[in-house]
Scaffold this motif. Structure first.
Motif, PDB file in Angstrom:
ATOM      1  N   ASN A   1       0.761  -1.122  -0.001  1.00  0.00           N
ATOM      2  CA  ASN A   1      -0.100  -0.079  -0.012  1.00  0.00           C
ATOM      3  C   ASN A   1       0.872   1.397  -0.134  1.00  0.00           C
ATOM      4  OD1 ASN A   1      -1.428   2.153   1.302  1.00  0.00           O
ATOM      5  ND2 ASN A   1      -3.127   0.633   1.593  1.00  0.00           N
ATOM      6  N   PHE A   2       0.512   2.121  -0.839  1.00  0.00           N
ATOM      7  CA  PHE A   2       1.421   3.338  -1.002  1.00  0.00           C
ATOM      8  C   PHE A   2       1.163   4.445   0.121  1.00  0.00           C
ATOM      9  CE2 PHE A   2       2.499   3.206  -5.745  1.00  0.00           C
ATOM     10  CZ  PHE A   2       3.493   2.056  -5.732  1.00  0.00           C
ATOM     11  N   TYR A   3      -0.037   4.352   0.755  1.00  0.00           N
ATOM     12  CA  TYR A   3      -0.436   5.087   1.647  1.00  0.00           C
ATOM     13  C   TYR A   3      -0.773   4.484   3.246  1.00  0.00           C
ATOM     14  CZ  TYR A   3      -1.737   6.930  -2.830  1.00  0.00           C
ATOM     15  OH  TYR A   3      -1.646   7.277  -4.151  1.00  0.00           O
ATOM     16  N   PRO A   4       0.305   3.723   3.836  1.00  0.00           N
ATOM     17  CA  PRO A   4      -0.055   3.131   4.944  1.00  0.00           C
ATOM     18  C   PRO A   4      -0.317   3.945   6.215  1.00  0.00           C
ATOM     19  CG  PRO A   4       2.511   3.319   4.437  1.00  0.00           C
ATOM     20  CD  PRO A   4       1.686   3.772   3.371  1.00  0.00           C
ATOM     21  N   ASP A   5       0.325   4.947   6.315  1.00  0.00           N
ATOM     22  CA  ASP A   5      -0.119   5.855   7.358  1.00  0.00           C
ATOM     23  C   ASP A   5      -1.469   6.393   7.536  1.00  0.00           C
ATOM     24  OD1 ASP A   5       2.626   5.488   8.533  1.00  0.00           O
ATOM     25  OD2 ASP A   5       3.292   7.667   7.746  1.00  0.00           O
ATOM     26  N   GLU A   6      -1.755   6.904   6.369  1.00  0.00           N
ATOM     27  CA  GLU A   6      -3.382   7.347   6.143  1.00  0.00           C
ATOM     28  C   GLU A   6      -4.227   6.199   6.409  1.00  0.00           C
ATOM     29  OE1 GLU A   6      -6.057   9.077   2.488  1.00  0.00           O
ATOM     30  OE2 GLU A   6      -3.687   9.444   2.467  1.00  0.00           O
ATOM     31  N   TYR A   7      -3.971   4.688   5.975  1.00  0.00           N
ATOM     32  CA  TYR A   7      -4.763   3.880   6.056  1.00  0.00           C
ATOM     33  C   TYR A   7      -4.865   3.427   7.564  1.00  0.00           C
ATOM     34  CZ  TYR A   7      -6.342   3.562   1.312  1.00  0.00           C
ATOM     35  OH  TYR A   7      -6.858   3.452   0.175  1.00  0.00           O
ATOM     36  N   LYS A   8      -3.681   3.261   8.131  1.00  0.00           N
ATOM     37  CA  LYS A   8      -3.720   2.902   9.676  1.00  0.00           C
ATOM     38  C   LYS A   8      -4.426   3.874  10.545  1.00  0.00           C
ATOM     39  CE  LYS A   8       0.551   0.583   9.007  1.00  0.00           C
ATOM     40  NZ  LYS A   8       2.142   0.660   9.344  1.00  0.00           N
ATOM     41  N   ARG A   9      -4.367   5.071  10.185  1.00  0.00           N
ATOM     42  CA  ARG A   9      -5.382   6.065  10.983  1.00  0.00           C
ATOM     43  C   ARG A   9      -6.678   5.950  10.845  1.00  0.00           C
ATOM     44  NH1 ARG A   9      -4.269  11.339   8.107  1.00  0.00           N
ATOM     45  NH2 ARG A   9      -5.790  10.724   6.924  1.00  0.00           N
ATOM     46  N   ASP A  10      -7.280   5.372   9.439  1.00  0.00           N
ATOM     47  CA  ASP A  10      -8.711   5.640   8.915  1.00  0.00           C
ATOM     48  C   ASP A  10      -9.280   4.465   8.990  1.00  0.00           C
ATOM     49  OD1 ASP A  10      -7.926   8.320   8.911  1.00  0.00           O
ATOM     50  OD2 ASP A  10      -7.873   8.631   6.606  1.00  0.00           O
ATOM     51  N   PHE A  11      -8.612   3.363   9.320  1.00  0.00           N
ATOM     52  CA  PHE A  11      -9.297   1.931   9.005  1.00  0.00           C
ATOM     53  C   PHE A  11      -9.348   1.204  10.179  1.00  0.00           C
ATOM     54  CE2 PHE A  11      -9.188   3.399   4.599  1.00  0.00           C
ATOM     55  CZ  PHE A  11     -10.011   2.644   3.928  1.00  0.00           C
ATOM     56  N   MET A  12     -10.482   0.245  10.485  1.00  0.00           N
ATOM     57  CA  MET A  12     -10.499  -0.669  11.524  1.00  0.00           C
ATOM     58  C   MET A  12      -9.174  -1.362  11.735  1.00  0.00           C
ATOM     59  SD  MET A  12     -14.066  -2.583  11.445  1.00  0.00           S
ATOM     60  CE  MET A  12     -15.680  -1.573  11.735  1.00  0.00           C
ATOM     61  N   ASP A  13      -8.778  -1.555  13.140  1.00  0.00           N
ATOM     62  CA  ASP A  13      -7.574  -2.434  13.304  1.00  0.00           C
ATOM     63  C   ASP A  13      -7.388  -3.815  12.483  1.00  0.00           C
ATOM     64  OD1 ASP A  13      -6.550  -0.319  14.793  1.00  0.00           O
ATOM     65  OD2 ASP A  13      -7.035  -1.013  16.610  1.00  0.00           O
ATOM     66  N   ALA A  14      -8.848  -4.393  12.608  1.00  0.00           N
ATOM     67  CA  ALA A  14      -8.787  -5.637  12.341  1.00  0.00           C
ATOM     68  C   ALA A  14      -8.722  -5.707  10.546  1.00  0.00           C
ATOM     69  CB  ALA A  14     -10.175  -6.286  12.343  1.00  0.00           C
ATOM     70  N   ALA A  15      -9.001  -4.798   9.932  1.00  0.00           N
ATOM     71  CA  ALA A  15      -8.721  -4.673   8.355  1.00  0.00           C
ATOM     72  C   ALA A  15      -7.498  -4.294   7.858  1.00  0.00           C
ATOM     73  CB  ALA A  15      -9.720  -3.233   7.720  1.00  0.00           C
TER      74      ALA A  15
ATOM     75  N   LYS B   1     -25.299  -2.409  11.984  1.00  0.00           N
ATOM     76  CA  LYS B   1     -24.863  -1.833  13.179  1.00  0.00           C
ATOM     77  C   LYS B   1     -24.409  -3.045  14.257  1.00  0.00           C
ATOM     78  CE  LYS B   1     -25.554   1.416  17.175  1.00  0.00           C
ATOM     79  NZ  LYS B   1     -26.361   2.353  17.877  1.00  0.00           N
ATOM     80  N   GLY B   2     -25.123  -4.151  14.310  1.00  0.00           N
ATOM     81  CA  GLY B   2     -24.892  -4.964  15.051  1.00  0.00           C
ATOM     82  C   GLY B   2     -23.772  -5.941  14.751  1.00  0.00           C
ATOM     83  N   PHE B   3     -23.532  -6.002  13.438  1.00  0.00           N
ATOM     84  CA  PHE B   3     -22.420  -6.695  12.825  1.00  0.00           C
ATOM     85  C   PHE B   3     -21.299  -6.092  12.928  1.00  0.00           C
ATOM     86  CE2 PHE B   3     -25.502  -9.427  10.355  1.00  0.00           C
ATOM     87  CZ  PHE B   3     -25.115 -10.429  10.802  1.00  0.00           C
ATOM     88  N   LEU B   4     -21.319  -4.431  12.493  1.00  0.00           N
ATOM     89  CA  LEU B   4     -20.206  -3.806  12.837  1.00  0.00           C
ATOM     90  C   LEU B   4     -19.633  -3.636  14.188  1.00  0.00           C
ATOM     91  CD1 LEU B   4     -21.028  -0.799  10.387  1.00  0.00           C
ATOM     92  CD2 LEU B   4     -19.141  -2.251  10.126  1.00  0.00           C
ATOM     93  N   GLU B   5     -20.482  -3.614  15.474  1.00  0.00           N
ATOM     94  CA  GLU B   5     -19.950  -3.667  16.670  1.00  0.00           C
ATOM     95  C   GLU B   5     -19.400  -5.000  17.098  1.00  0.00           C
ATOM     96  OE1 GLU B   5     -23.343  -2.765  19.134  1.00  0.00           O
ATOM     97  OE2 GLU B   5     -23.615  -0.970  18.508  1.00  0.00           O
ATOM     98  N   GLN B   6     -19.542  -5.837  16.371  1.00  0.00           N
ATOM     99  CA  GLN B   6     -18.663  -7.225  16.642  1.00  0.00           C
ATOM    100  C   GLN B   6     -17.601  -7.293  15.869  1.00  0.00           C
ATOM    101  OE1 GLN B   6     -19.474  -9.592  18.733  1.00  0.00           O
ATOM    102  NE2 GLN B   6     -17.569 -10.473  18.072  1.00  0.00           N
ATOM    103  N   ALA B   7     -17.569  -6.593  14.724  1.00  0.00           N
ATOM    104  CA  ALA B   7     -16.383  -6.494  13.837  1.00  0.00           C
ATOM    105  C   ALA B   7     -15.200  -5.748  14.436  1.00  0.00           C
ATOM    106  CB  ALA B   7     -16.731  -5.796  12.432  1.00  0.00           C
ATOM    107  N   ALA B   8     -15.751  -4.786  15.463  1.00  0.00           N
ATOM    108  CA  ALA B   8     -14.740  -3.903  16.063  1.00  0.00           C
ATOM    109  C   ALA B   8     -13.834  -4.524  17.222  1.00  0.00           C
ATOM    110  CB  ALA B   8     -15.680  -2.749  16.917  1.00  0.00           C
ATOM    111  N   VAL B   9     -14.453  -5.805  17.566  1.00  0.00           N
ATOM    112  CA  VAL B   9     -13.606  -6.690  18.708  1.00  0.00           C
ATOM    113  C   VAL B   9     -13.170  -8.339  17.704  1.00  0.00           C
ATOM    114  CG1 VAL B   9     -14.692  -5.541  20.644  1.00  0.00           C
ATOM    115  CG2 VAL B   9     -15.874  -7.767  19.496  1.00  0.00           C
ATOM    116  N   SER B  10     -13.435  -8.019  16.516  1.00  0.00           N
ATOM    117  CA  SER B  10     -12.948  -9.337  15.895  1.00  0.00           C
ATOM    118  C   SER B  10     -11.557  -9.483  15.813  1.00  0.00           C
ATOM    119  CB  SER B  10     -13.730  -9.403  14.540  1.00  0.00           C
ATOM    120  OG  SER B  10     -13.326  -8.300  13.624  1.00  0.00           O
ATOM    121  N   VAL B  11     -11.250 -10.649  15.237  1.00  0.00           N
ATOM    122  CA  VAL B  11      -9.867 -10.900  14.984  1.00  0.00           C
ATOM    123  C   VAL B  11      -9.691 -11.395  13.451  1.00  0.00           C
ATOM    124  CG1 VAL B  11      -7.785 -12.592  15.348  1.00  0.00           C
ATOM    125  CG2 VAL B  11      -9.094 -11.676  17.158  1.00  0.00           C
TER     126      VAL B  11
END
Length: 444
Positions: free
Chosen positions: A143-157, A385-395
């Motif tokens: 990825n050519f823009y790693p800092d931007e993506y690490k800032r703006d995307f879910m940790d799991a992604a 929303k229910g799935f996204l809340e679970q995604a936030a703690v997913s691995v």
């Protein structure tokens, strides 16, 4: 070809500038020029500043002359979205884009031959757990823009599309499973597994064919939620170290014990009698209260006119949330592309807030951009929303090749734990031994 933040043209410019500076200084005054840098160096990751010294967004890269792009994406709503993105990108950058349908599961295999033959797509969609082999073969650019993506995307992604600390993916969607419940049968959404078991036990009546709870008990994909919540893990160092296997530790054993409790108290069926079709039928007939399932199951329930909701998985008796497995869809840039700058810009454009919101609107797929979680339209969708809340703690599922022997061994282990009521520790020890043997064979 630029690997990170710099094109071939930019590199040439750097060398020319360096020699010019040396010539101007007579080769002796190094001190005066040692910090000089070309304006366009590392532009993909550099952050410019304004007169007030406030950081601004990274500068747009210098696009290759006469660039044109080929994109591989899924069919159906994904294809419709990809074509809409291509049209908008062409309008903005005047770069032609052709979209071809190549299923995300097929794209990594197809690239193995088409990439080196210069026939592959410049940008393609793939599931995150397939990229380990692509990186090993040198088939994708980082990825050519790693800092931007690490800032703006879910940790799991980010974790799911990273190999050896290097980010490769441009995430387009994330999915995981959560608790789907029948609103006509459930008076209060359980916050803990103990509460779920209590409600499910009162409703279950095998003689009437009604059950309080179901899940696919022999599928490790779904079972990882319990295992991860109790402190079990597949590989160490965030699933990157295959020498450290945590599938038979204390947490994994507790997950096995929880499954045995569920069998005894709320789901008195063998693993062979539980599958996706049976669960769906029972849910539509109002004979199932709770199901652990993913977004792919929603359409059938809606068509069946079931009054249902989605919530994060209930907390375990240690107070922790189950760490469900998640899958990340992402765009990747073919390392054999003639247009790495244009291709990377396209992947970035496609995963912008605007384009991912359009994807949600067209397909219902969950956007992995954290800011979109605040979007009113997404927040008002109870199911998403229910799935996204679970995604936030997913691995994210491990993306290294050593994951291959894990699936079969763990599926079989939990099937035996469920059906035979065998000591989980004994069964999991055998599974880990089998996995280690499988990994050894992979490396031969």
């Amino acid at each position: 070809m630029r690997r990170k933040g710099m094109s071939v043209l930019a590199l040439s410019f750097v060398f020319i500038l360096v020699f010019a500076l040396v010539g101007c200084s007579g080769g002796n005054n190094a001190t005066g020029n040692q910090n000089a840098k070309p304006d366009n160096a590392n532009k993909g990751n550099a952050t410019s500043t304004n007169s007030g010294n406030q950081p601004t967004e990274p500068a747009e890269p210098e696009i290759e002359k006469d660039a044109s792009l080929l994109v591989w994406d899924n069919g159906g709503s994904d294809e419709d979205w990809a074509k809409a993105v291509a049209e908008e990108f062409t309008k903005k950058y005047n770069i032609p884009v052709e979209v071809q349908v190549v299923a995300q599961g097929d794209a990594p295999t197809k690239l193995q031959t088409d990439g080196p033959a210069l026939l592959g797509a410049d940008v393609f969609l793939a599931p995150h757990d397939r990229i380990g082999s692509l990186v090993s073969a040198g088939l994708i650019l980082e990825n050519f823009y790693p800092d931007e993506y690490k800032r703006d995307f879910m940790d799991a992604a980010i974790t799911g599309t990273t190999i050896d600390g290097v980010l490769y993916g441009y995430p387009t969607a994330i999915d995981t499973y959560a608790l789907i419940y029948n609103k006509d049968l459930v008076k209060k959404v359980p916050e803990t597994m103990d509460e779920l078991i209590e409600q499910a036990k009162a409703f279950t009546d095998k003689s009437k064919g009604q059950y309080g709870f179901m899940m696919q008990v022999g599928d490790f994909y779904f079972l990882h939620g319990f295992l991860g919540g109790y402190g079990g893990y597949v590989f160490g160092d965030k699933n990157t170290n295959s020498q450290d296997i945590g599938l038979n530790n204390e947490g994994a054993v507790k997950a096995g014990e929880l499954m045995q409790r569920l069998r005894k108290e709320v789901l008195p069926l063998s693993s062979a009698d539980i599958n996706a079709a049976i669960k769906e039928s029972l849910f539509i007939d109002n004979k199932l209260m709770f199901d652990i399932n993913g977004p792919w199951s929603v359409a059938a329930l809606q068509e069946g006119k079931v009054n249902f909701g989605v919530a994060p998985l209930p907390k375990l008796d240690n107070g922790k949330a189950p760490a469900s497995f998640s899958g990340v869809r992402a765009y990747y840039v073919n390392s054999y592309t003639k247009y790495p700058e244009a291709a990377s810009l396209y992947a970035k454009f496609a995963t912008s807030e605007e384009m991912l919101m359009k994807k949600f609107e067209m397909s219902g797929q969950m956007p992995p951009r954290t800011k979109l979680l605040e979007n009113e339209k997404i927040n008002s969708d109870e199911i998403i929303k229910g799935f996204l809340e679970q995604a936030a703690v997913s691995v994210p599922m491990p993306n290294i090749p050593e994951m291959e022997p894990v699936w079969g061994a763990m599926n079989n282990a939990f099937t035996v734990i469920w059906d035979e009521d065998t000591d989980p520790k004994v069964i999991l020890d055998k599974a880990v031994k089998q996995i280690k043997e499988g990994i050894t064979l992979l490396k031969q």
